[in-house]
Scaffold this active site. Structure first.
Site, PDB file in Angstrom:
ATOM      1  CG  HIS A 104       2.299  -0.034   4.361  1.00  0.00           C
ATOM      2  ND1 HIS A 104       2.074  -0.965   5.358  1.00  0.00           N
ATOM      3  CD2 HIS A 104       1.150   0.686   4.243  1.00  0.00           C
ATOM      4  CE1 HIS A 104       0.848  -0.803   5.835  1.00  0.00           C
ATOM      5  NE2 HIS A 104       0.266   0.172   5.177  1.00  0.00           N
ATOM      6  CG  ASP A 154      -2.040  -0.961   1.177  1.00  0.00           C
ATOM      7  OD1 ASP A 154      -2.065  -1.782   0.244  1.00  0.00           O
ATOM      8  OD2 ASP A 154      -2.906  -0.920   2.071  1.00  0.00           O
TER       9      ASP A 154
END
Length: 292
Positions: free
Chosen positions: A257, A112
């Protein structure tokens, strides 16, 4: 009798005028009933499928004010919307998808907040080395500044998902703002890669009814996760590795991430846990869209 002649002539003229007026009125009535007119009584709206999303507002009429790129994405049922911005196929969900059907030893890796030129290229190199595909839920603001990197993600065969434009807490926003956050991000992805996202993920995993509805209007499915590495807290490379390996299982979706802070631990952890997952017999795959 001569005095009666003007009166008689006036009566004839009056009757003639009345007849002509009646003929004109009947003709106008016939034209109104046979020709299209904006004054006709509106037709009853067709019934929507019970599981389908709410229809967008009607727009896109020729000669009307052109809509912005985010606006027409939210009107997928209009005749003038480009074909790639199709009407939403999935029904509006009340909760996100958490995992894949656990039919085999397959897992999904997701990243992400990117793309970030400091960390995303290293993650792509590791995935490429092991011939693995992953999902990247990008923020529109990051994508707009790193379009070459966004194209590289797509060209490598990874799925590009929608993670909003600026990573806000959607549950605190009004519907038009949520629509702009998701719509603008889908637009930049579509313009850059040629394909609009079909998956989205709410920042912080915070969905609400409006987010589900707008995502469905944009033709996207909501995907959450089952294993959170919490790598954004920078817990250490070893901790990230342990969390992934301990949580591994059929159908698991792993959250990591590639942007939003120092992600060097996430990069290093992937280099270790990915080959270990493959050696343990897990297949790293991409989710298939549900069939309806």
């Amino acid at each position: 009798m001569k005095n009666d002649e003007p009166l008689f002539e006036r009566r004839v003229l009056l009757r003639t005028a009345v007849c002509l007026g009646a003929v004109y009125a009947v003709g106008a009535l016939v034209r109104d009933q046979t020709a299209p007119s904006g004054r006709q009584a509106p037709r009853a709206a067709p019934a929507r499928p019970a599981a389908g999303p709410a229809a967008g507002a009607g727009a896109g009429v020729r000669g009307s004010r052109p809509l912005g790129p985010a606006s027409y994405r939210l009107r997928p049922l209009t005749a003038h919307a480009p074909q790639k911005y199709r009407p939403a196929l999935p029904p509006v969900r009340r909760r996100p998808i958490l995992q894949l059907p656990p039919t085999d030893r397959s897992m999904v890796l997701t990243f992400d907040d990117g793309p970030d030129p400091r960390y995303t290229p290293a993650i792509l190199r590791t995935l490429r080395r092991h011939d693995v595909r992953a999902m990247f839920f990008v923020c529109g603001g990051m994508a707009a500044h790193n379009r070459d990197l966004l194209r590289e993600i797509a060209d490598d065969g990874h799925v590009v998902g929608n993670h909003s434009w600026s990573h806000p807490l959607l549950t605190r926003l009004r519907r038009p703002t949520i629509a702009a956050e998701l719509g603008r991000t889908s637009d930049i992805v579509a313009r850059t890669t040629g394909v609009a996202p079909v998956w989205f993920r709410a920042p912080y995993g915070a969905w609400n009814r409006w987010a589900f509805e707008i995502g469905a209007e944009l033709g996207m499915e909501p995907l959450a996760w089952t294993v959170d590495t919490l790598d954004w807290t920078e817990p250490g490379t070893g901790t990230i590795i342990r969390r992934v390996l301990d949580g591994a299982g059929p159908g698991v979706v792993v959250l990591s991430h590639d942007a939003g802070g120092d992600r060097s631990q996430s990069v290093q952890a992937l280099r270790t846990y990915l080959p270990e997952l493959l050696d343990a017999g897990y297949g790293i795959t991409l989710p298939a869209l549900p069939r309806y």
